[in-house]
Design a protein around this motif. Structure first.
Motif, PDB file in Angstrom:
ATOM      1  N   GLY A 161       0.827  -1.190   0.000  1.00  0.00           N
ATOM      2  CA  GLY A 161       0.000   0.000   0.000  1.00  0.00           C
ATOM      3  C   GLY A 161       0.863   1.241   0.000  1.00  0.00           C
ATOM      4  O   GLY A 161       2.047   1.197  -0.335  1.00  0.00           O
ATOM      5  N   VAL A 162       0.278   2.370   0.381  1.00  0.00           N
ATOM      6  CA  VAL A 162       1.001   3.633   0.490  1.00  0.00           C
ATOM      7  C   VAL A 162       1.382   3.841   1.948  1.00  0.00           C
ATOM      8  O   VAL A 162       0.532   3.744   2.838  1.00  0.00           O
ATOM      9  N   HIS A 163       2.661   4.122   2.196  1.00  0.00           N
ATOM     10  CA  HIS A 163       3.169   4.277   3.556  1.00  0.00           C
ATOM     11  C   HIS A 163       3.059   5.735   4.004  1.00  0.00           C
ATOM     12  O   HIS A 163       3.563   6.639   3.330  1.00  0.00           O
ATOM     13  N   TYR A 164       2.415   5.945   5.138  1.00  0.00           N
ATOM     14  CA  TYR A 164       2.264   7.269   5.732  1.00  0.00           C
ATOM     15  C   TYR A 164       3.180   7.365   6.954  1.00  0.00           C
ATOM     16  O   TYR A 164       3.173   6.476   7.811  1.00  0.00           O
ATOM     17  N   THR A 165       3.961   8.453   7.048  1.00  0.00           N
ATOM     18  CA  THR A 165       4.881   8.649   8.170  1.00  0.00           C
ATOM     19  C   THR A 165       4.482   9.879   8.980  1.00  0.00           C
ATOM     20  O   THR A 165       3.655  10.686   8.557  1.00  0.00           O
ATOM     21  N   SER A 166       5.108  10.015  10.139  1.00  0.00           N
ATOM     22  CA  SER A 166       4.852  11.154  11.018  1.00  0.00           C
ATOM     23  C   SER A 166       6.139  11.971  11.152  1.00  0.00           C
ATOM     24  O   SER A 166       6.935  11.742  12.073  1.00  0.00           O
ATOM     25  N   PRO A 167       6.388  12.915  10.247  1.00  0.00           N
ATOM     26  CA  PRO A 167       7.644  13.681  10.266  1.00  0.00           C
ATOM     27  C   PRO A 167       7.887  14.436  11.566  1.00  0.00           C
ATOM     28  O   PRO A 167       9.038  14.612  11.975  1.00  0.00           O
ATOM     29  N   SER A 168       6.829  14.874  12.235  1.00  0.00           N
ATOM     30  CA  SER A 168       7.009  15.689  13.439  1.00  0.00           C
ATOM     31  C   SER A 168       7.398  14.861  14.661  1.00  0.00           C
ATOM     32  O   SER A 168       7.927  15.410  15.634  1.00  0.00           O
ATOM     33  N   THR A 169       7.159  13.551  14.641  1.00  0.00           N
ATOM     34  CA  THR A 169       7.468  12.720  15.805  1.00  0.00           C
ATOM     35  C   THR A 169       8.527  11.658  15.526  1.00  0.00           C
ATOM     36  O   THR A 169       8.961  10.979  16.456  1.00  0.00           O
ATOM     37  N   SER A 170       8.950  11.507  14.271  1.00  0.00           N
ATOM     38  CA  SER A 170       9.934  10.490  13.912  1.00  0.00           C
ATOM     39  C   SER A 170      11.307  11.125  13.793  1.00  0.00           C
ATOM     40  O   SER A 170      11.530  12.013  12.964  1.00  0.00           O
ATOM     41  N   GLU A 171      12.256  10.659  14.615  1.00  0.00           N
ATOM     42  CA  GLU A 171      13.551  11.320  14.706  1.00  0.00           C
ATOM     43  C   GLU A 171      14.354  11.250  13.409  1.00  0.00           C
ATOM     44  O   GLU A 171      15.200  12.117  13.151  1.00  0.00           O
ATOM     45  N   GLU A 172      14.060  10.246  12.569  1.00  0.00           N
ATOM     46  CA  GLU A 172      14.817  10.130  11.314  1.00  0.00           C
ATOM     47  C   GLU A 172      14.498  11.262  10.343  1.00  0.00           C
ATOM     48  O   GLU A 172      15.234  11.483   9.369  1.00  0.00           O
ATOM     49  N   PHE A 173      13.422  12.007  10.587  1.00  0.00           N
ATOM     50  CA  PHE A 173      13.098  13.166   9.757  1.00  0.00           C
ATOM     51  C   PHE A 173      13.540  14.475  10.417  1.00  0.00           C
ATOM     52  O   PHE A 173      13.192  15.559   9.949  1.00  0.00           O
ATOM     53  N   GLN A 174      14.284  14.337  11.498  1.00  0.00           N
ATOM     54  CA  GLN A 174      14.750  15.516  12.226  1.00  0.00           C
ATOM     55  C   GLN A 174      16.271  15.523  12.354  1.00  0.00           C
ATOM     56  O   GLN A 174      16.834  16.013  13.331  1.00  0.00           O
ATOM     57  N   GLY A 175      16.943  14.958  11.344  1.00  0.00           N
ATOM     58  CA  GLY A 175      18.401  14.998  11.305  1.00  0.00           C
ATOM     59  C   GLY A 175      19.096  13.956  12.148  1.00  0.00           C
ATOM     60  O   GLY A 175      20.318  14.013  12.318  1.00  0.00           O
ATOM     61  N   LYS A 176      18.355  12.989  12.690  1.00  0.00           N
ATOM     62  CA  LYS A 176      18.954  11.935  13.508  1.00  0.00           C
ATOM     63  C   LYS A 176      18.919  10.609  12.750  1.00  0.00           C
ATOM     64  O   LYS A 176      18.079  10.401  11.871  1.00  0.00           O
ATOM     65  N   PRO A 177      19.816   9.683  13.089  1.00  0.00           N
ATOM     66  CA  PRO A 177      19.812   8.384  12.407  1.00  0.00           C
ATOM     67  C   PRO A 177      18.536   7.600  12.713  1.00  0.00           C
ATOM     68  O   PRO A 177      17.981   7.683  13.810  1.00  0.00           O
ATOM     69  N   PHE A 178      18.080   6.866  11.733  1.00  0.00           N
ATOM     70  CA  PHE A 178      16.926   5.988  11.916  1.00  0.00           C
ATOM     71  C   PHE A 178      17.273   4.853  12.864  1.00  0.00           C
ATOM     72  O   PHE A 178      18.264   4.162  12.693  1.00  0.00           O
ATOM     73  N   ARG A 179      16.439   4.671  13.887  1.00  0.00           N
ATOM     74  CA  ARG A 179      16.580   3.542  14.821  1.00  0.00           C
ATOM     75  C   ARG A 179      15.295   2.731  14.895  1.00  0.00           C
ATOM     76  O   ARG A 179      15.313   1.517  14.774  1.00  0.00           O
ATOM     77  N   ARG A 180      14.172   3.400  15.109  1.00  0.00           N
ATOM     78  CA  ARG A 180      12.865   2.755  15.151  1.00  0.00           C
ATOM     79  C   ARG A 180      11.812   3.808  14.869  1.00  0.00           C
ATOM     80  O   ARG A 180      11.986   4.985  15.178  1.00  0.00           O
ATOM     81  N   THR A 181      10.723   3.376  14.246  1.00  0.00           N
ATOM     82  CA  THR A 181       9.657   4.308  13.892  1.00  0.00           C
ATOM     83  C   THR A 181       8.358   3.544  13.745  1.00  0.00           C
ATOM     84  O   THR A 181       8.341   2.307  13.777  1.00  0.00           O
ATOM     85  N   LEU A 182       7.261   4.261  13.581  1.00  0.00           N
ATOM     86  CA  LEU A 182       5.941   3.644  13.427  1.00  0.00           C
ATOM     87  C   LEU A 182       5.278   4.243  12.195  1.00  0.00           C
ATOM     88  O   LEU A 182       5.146   5.468  12.071  1.00  0.00           O
ATOM     89  N   ILE A 183       4.859   3.372  11.277  1.00  0.00           N
ATOM     90  CA  ILE A 183       4.280   3.781   9.995  1.00  0.00           C
ATOM     91  C   ILE A 183       2.873   3.204   9.859  1.00  0.00           C
ATOM     92  O   ILE A 183       2.599   2.110  10.375  1.00  0.00           O
ATOM     93  N   TYR A 184       2.004   3.937   9.186  1.00  0.00           N
ATOM     94  CA  TYR A 184       0.688   3.420   8.816  1.00  0.00           C
ATOM     95  C   TYR A 184       0.671   3.182   7.311  1.00  0.00           C
ATOM     96  O   TYR A 184       1.265   3.944   6.541  1.00  0.00           O
ATOM     97  N   GLY A 185      -0.042   2.129   6.880  1.00  0.00           N
ATOM     98  CA  GLY A 185      -0.179   1.855   5.457  1.00  0.00           C
ATOM     99  C   GLY A 185      -1.639   1.860   5.040  1.00  0.00           C
ATOM    100  O   GLY A 185      -2.510   1.360   5.770  1.00  0.00           O
ATOM    101  N   ILE A 198      12.272  -1.255  12.702  1.00  0.00           N
ATOM    102  CA  ILE A 198      13.323  -1.220  13.727  1.00  0.00           C
ATOM    103  C   ILE A 198      14.615  -1.743  13.122  1.00  0.00           C
ATOM    104  O   ILE A 198      14.630  -2.802  12.496  1.00  0.00           O
ATOM    105  N   THR A 199      15.728  -1.036  13.337  1.00  0.00           N
ATOM    106  CA  THR A 199      17.000  -1.496  12.809  1.00  0.00           C
ATOM    107  C   THR A 199      17.512  -2.687  13.614  1.00  0.00           C
ATOM    108  O   THR A 199      17.236  -2.824  14.811  1.00  0.00           O
ATOM    109  N   ARG A 200      18.274  -3.542  12.947  1.00  0.00           N
ATOM    110  CA  ARG A 200      18.888  -4.662  13.658  1.00  0.00           C
ATOM    111  C   ARG A 200      19.861  -4.138  14.716  1.00  0.00           C
ATOM    112  O   ARG A 200      19.938  -4.697  15.815  1.00  0.00           O
ATOM    113  N   ALA A 201      20.580  -3.060  14.405  1.00  0.00           N
ATOM    114  CA  ALA A 201      21.526  -2.497  15.367  1.00  0.00           C
ATOM    115  C   ALA A 201      20.821  -2.074  16.652  1.00  0.00           C
ATOM    116  O   ALA A 201      21.340  -2.273  17.758  1.00  0.00           O
ATOM    117  N   PHE A 202      19.618  -1.501  16.517  1.00  0.00           N
ATOM    118  CA  PHE A 202      18.883  -1.089  17.721  1.00  0.00           C
ATOM    119  C   PHE A 202      18.473  -2.310  18.534  1.00  0.00           C
ATOM    120  O   PHE A 202      18.575  -2.314  19.763  1.00  0.00           O
TER     121      PHE A 202
END
Length: 249
Positions: A161-185, A198-202
């Motif tokens: 489907g189409v993936h919807y993200t939350s730029p205001s609450t997801s740190e990967e959209f605020q200049g930080k490395p991606f670690r974990r996030t929550l998406i709606y489809g 969730i990254t394997r490293a996390f």
């Protein structure tokens, strides 16, 4: 499918400390371990959690090169219609090279799709389908979540489907490395899945973590929808990725 726990009372006839019923789905080999879903029900038969459990070893022995990822479909144990869970099945995707967008999600990680649609509905989401990419009504989109820029049909992922993200609450959209996030489809103008990524490293960091997220005001499939995700590391070295704190929609 089996029940992992039974309703029990502890302490001299006291009704306190009720242990919830916990049911697990069929396990699948993942890496050098296994993955399975489980559902916990409270004493009133309402859901208290739905989760994916990775056993010790599941983070090791994984494919290191797979352009389109490796997919593991996990069933959800039958817990009865009264539970009100809207989820049909779970697909665990291992992405050894990550995926687009470049510079954000192109690191080794797991996508965990909790689908509210059936296998057949999921399989019917075809590339370039304008119908499948149709925007849902505004009240079916959680506050703060947005699709990628451009035409929705260009962002449609076949079989998802189409993936919807939350730029205001997801740190990967605020200049930080991606670690974990929550998406709606979304697909066919309705919610198709809830997706922790969730990254394997996390997960390897053995960090217990949790966060809350918004839910739609309206849904096509009534039921109990989670408002919190968690990562929990257990004493037996298994890892639980949990959705809980449900609200009725």
């Amino acid at each position: 499918m089996s029940a992992l726990g039974l309703l029990a009372l502890s302490g001299c006839g006291s009704s306190n400390n009720v242990v919830p019923l916990e049911f697990t789905g069929t396990s699948k080999a993942v890496g050098a371990g296994k993955a399975m879903t489980y559902v916990s029900l409270a004493a009133d038969n309402k859901p208290s959690a739905i989760a994916v459990r990775l056993t010790d070893g599941a983070l090791n022995g994984l494919a290191t090169t797979a352009p389109f990822g490796v997919e593991y479909e996990l069933d959800i144990a039958a817990v009865g219609p009264d539970s009100g869970l809207p989820f049909d099945h779970v697909v665990l995707d291992w992405n050894p090279q990550g995926h687009e967008p470049a510079g954000i999600y192109d690191t080794p990680h797991f996508d965990i799709h909790f689908y509210t649609i059936s296998d057949s509905e999921q399989a019917a989401i075809a590339p370039g389908s304008v119908t499948a990419a149709a925007a849902p009504p505004a009240n079916m989109v959680p506050a703060g979540y947005f699709p990628p820029p451009g035409k929705l049909v260009d962002s449609l992922v076949p079989g998802m489907g189409v993936h919807y993200t939350s730029p205001s609450t997801s740190e990967e959209f605020q200049g930080k490395p991606f670690r974990r996030t929550l998406i709606y489809g979304f697909a066919n103008a309705k919610l198709a899945f809830v997706e922790p990524m969730i990254t394997r490293a996390f997960l390897q960091s053995k960090t217990n973590d949790s966060g809350t997220f918004t839910v739609p005001d309206a849904v096509a499939k009534p039921g109990y929808y989670p408002t919190r995700w968690s990562v929990r590391h257990n004493a037996d070295s298994s890892i639980d990725i949990i959705l809980d704190q449900f609200v009725k929609r």
